[in-house]
Design an enzyme around this catalytic site. Sequence first.
Site, PDB file in Angstrom:
ATOM      1  N   THR A 133     -12.638  -5.585   7.044  1.00  0.00           N
ATOM      2  CA  THR A 133     -12.079  -5.768   8.308  1.00  0.00           C
ATOM      3  C   THR A 133     -11.970  -4.383   9.138  1.00  0.00           C
ATOM      4  OG1 THR A 133      -9.875  -5.654   7.444  1.00  0.00           O
ATOM      5  CG2 THR A 133     -10.557  -7.921   8.148  1.00  0.00           C
TER       6      THR A 133
ATOM      7  N   HIS B 101     -16.849  -4.358  -7.924  1.00  0.00           N
ATOM      8  CA  HIS B 101     -18.335  -4.112  -7.705  1.00  0.00           C
ATOM      9  C   HIS B 101     -19.051  -3.423  -8.479  1.00  0.00           C
ATOM     10  CE1 HIS B 101     -21.113  -3.677  -3.937  1.00  0.00           C
ATOM     11  NE2 HIS B 101     -21.653  -3.962  -4.920  1.00  0.00           N
ATOM     12  N   ASP B 102     -19.406  -4.163  -9.469  1.00  0.00           N
ATOM     13  CA  ASP B 102     -20.233  -3.488 -10.546  1.00  0.00           C
ATOM     14  C   ASP B 102     -21.250  -4.295 -11.084  1.00  0.00           C
ATOM     15  OD1 ASP B 102     -20.930  -1.536 -12.720  1.00  0.00           O
ATOM     16  OD2 ASP B 102     -19.129  -0.925 -12.562  1.00  0.00           O
TER      17      ASP B 102
ATOM     18  N   LYS C  49     -11.061  -5.531  -5.418  1.00  0.00           N
ATOM     19  CA  LYS C  49     -12.391  -5.315  -4.850  1.00  0.00           C
ATOM     20  C   LYS C  49     -13.394  -4.707  -5.838  1.00  0.00           C
ATOM     21  CE  LYS C  49     -10.894  -4.853  -0.069  1.00  0.00           C
ATOM     22  NZ  LYS C  49      -9.318  -4.571  -0.347  1.00  0.00           N
TER      23      LYS C  49
ATOM     24  N   GLN D 168      -8.059  -0.516  11.258  1.00  0.00           N
ATOM     25  CA  GLN D 168      -8.789  -1.947  11.388  1.00  0.00           C
ATOM     26  C   GLN D 168      -9.631  -2.194  12.656  1.00  0.00           C
ATOM     27  OE1 GLN D 168      -8.899  -3.626   8.978  1.00  0.00           O
ATOM     28  NE2 GLN D 168      -6.967  -3.673   7.803  1.00  0.00           N
TER      29      GLN D 168
ATOM     30  N   GLY E 129      -0.207  -5.527   6.090  1.00  0.00           N
ATOM     31  CA  GLY E 129       0.325  -4.332   5.558  1.00  0.00           C
ATOM     32  C   GLY E 129       1.254  -3.324   6.415  1.00  0.00           C
ATOM     33  N   ARG E 130       0.682  -2.437   7.017  1.00  0.00           N
ATOM     34  CA  ARG E 130       1.536  -1.585   7.910  1.00  0.00           C
ATOM     35  C   ARG E 130       2.539  -2.245   9.165  1.00  0.00           C
ATOM     36  NH1 ARG E 130      -4.049   1.919   8.493  1.00  0.00           N
ATOM     37  NH2 ARG E 130      -4.528  -0.214   8.300  1.00  0.00           N
TER      38      ARG E 130
ATOM     39  N   LYS F  29       0.719  -7.884  -2.451  1.00  0.00           N
ATOM     40  CA  LYS F  29      -0.497  -7.581  -2.979  1.00  0.00           C
ATOM     41  C   LYS F  29      -0.486  -6.215  -3.169  1.00  0.00           C
ATOM     42  CE  LYS F  29      -3.932  -6.197   0.146  1.00  0.00           C
ATOM     43  NZ  LYS F  29      -4.737  -5.134  -0.235  1.00  0.00           N
TER      44      LYS F  29
ATOM     45  N   ASP G 230       0.711  -1.194  -0.037  1.00  0.00           N
ATOM     46  CA  ASP G 230       0.026   0.197   0.029  1.00  0.00           C
ATOM     47  C   ASP G 230       0.839   1.312   0.006  1.00  0.00           C
ATOM     48  OD1 ASP G 230      -2.312  -1.424   0.023  1.00  0.00           O
ATOM     49  OD2 ASP G 230      -2.557  -1.566   2.007  1.00  0.00           O
TER      50      ASP G 230
ATOM     51  N   ASP H 293      -5.865  -6.663  -5.716  1.00  0.00           N
ATOM     52  CA  ASP H 293      -6.885  -6.498  -4.736  1.00  0.00           C
ATOM     53  C   ASP H 293      -7.579  -5.272  -5.103  1.00  0.00           C
ATOM     54  OD1 ASP H 293      -8.427  -6.799  -2.496  1.00  0.00           O
ATOM     55  OD2 ASP H 293      -7.141  -5.811  -1.048  1.00  0.00           O
TER      56      ASP H 293
ATOM     57  N   ASN I 147     -21.952  -7.730 -16.087  1.00  0.00           N
ATOM     58  CA  ASN I 147     -21.261  -8.004 -17.363  1.00  0.00           C
ATOM     59  C   ASN I 147     -20.164  -7.086 -17.521  1.00  0.00           C
ATOM     60  OD1 ASN I 147     -21.241  -8.267 -20.383  1.00  0.00           O
ATOM     61  ND2 ASN I 147     -21.427  -5.950 -20.442  1.00  0.00           N
ATOM     62  N   THR I 148     -19.847  -6.090 -16.380  1.00  0.00           N
ATOM     63  CA  THR I 148     -18.694  -5.229 -16.251  1.00  0.00           C
ATOM     64  C   THR I 148     -17.590  -5.851 -15.501  1.00  0.00           C
ATOM     65  OG1 THR I 148     -20.005  -3.239 -16.524  1.00  0.00           O
ATOM     66  CG2 THR I 148     -17.982  -3.114 -15.389  1.00  0.00           C
TER      67      THR I 148
END
Length: 258
Positions: free
Chosen positions: A142, A87-88, A85, A212, A232-233, A56, A34, A83, A91-92
């Site tokens: 999360t 969300h559509d 995510k 988180q 990550g962090r 990632k 990130d 990653d 078809n898209t």
Amino acid sequence: MPIPERLNPSFGPAHPPVVDFVEEARQRLIVALDVPDAASALALVGQLEKHCLWFKVGLELFIAAGPAVIEPLVARGHSVFLDLKLHDIPNTVAGAVRSATGMGVKMLTLHAAGGPAMLAAAHSALDGVTESPELLAVTVLTSMDQAQVNATGLDRSPAEQVELLARMGIDSGIRGFVCSPQEVAGVRALTGPEGVLVVPGIRPAGFASGDQKRIATPAEALREGASYLVVGRPITQAPDPAEAAEAILKEMAEALES
Ligand code: C5P
């Protein structure tokens, strides 16, 4: 909940067979890159690649650097988790999944909340694709606690919503899920050993939780049934990221051994 004996043998074939628990831990740890640009990502990978196998690429890096940032990671032999995510409409999302198949990534996320038609379309988009990425349906982020879940209009607890979404995903042909350490045991009970369960919200004892909310230590998450941990962090913002990664790998190896 016992830790699944082995990762699914059809998945992640690029890595050598597991020879010891630290090696197995290495195969199960995913570092979240990130960072805001490709140069920072590659610098971090340079510091970590002797210690970590998986990286990632999330929205921050992908939007800044584009698909080109994946290429050097794959070329250096790393396993890449994309990653985004998604969300559509179905078809898209199916089109986006097809676009991602040529990049050499091994995991790709989409939001389970997109619904069964979207999940099924994404799953079907991989029909006939060789070396297709594992599709992972994100259940409840999360970072969301009860209040955040309720604010989106849902009366359920995060755990109830995760279970509902996991059941829906399984019915739509999905076997991979992203969930918090607090719900992973419940999702593992639904998927059985075939489930590919990827768990963020990992915080070694003493590390700040940040944004988180539903968190656990690396050892706890593995004992609850996680296949892979996303960190990550706690690694990327450590004074010495390689040392932080090794400490997490040691804790994971101890949990795998016990
Ligand atoms: O820095 P930290 O360890 O909290 O990073 C966790 C990573 O996992 C972030 O890249 C975040 O986008 C991702 N993630 C998450 N919760 C999810 C899905 C992905 O934190 N449900």
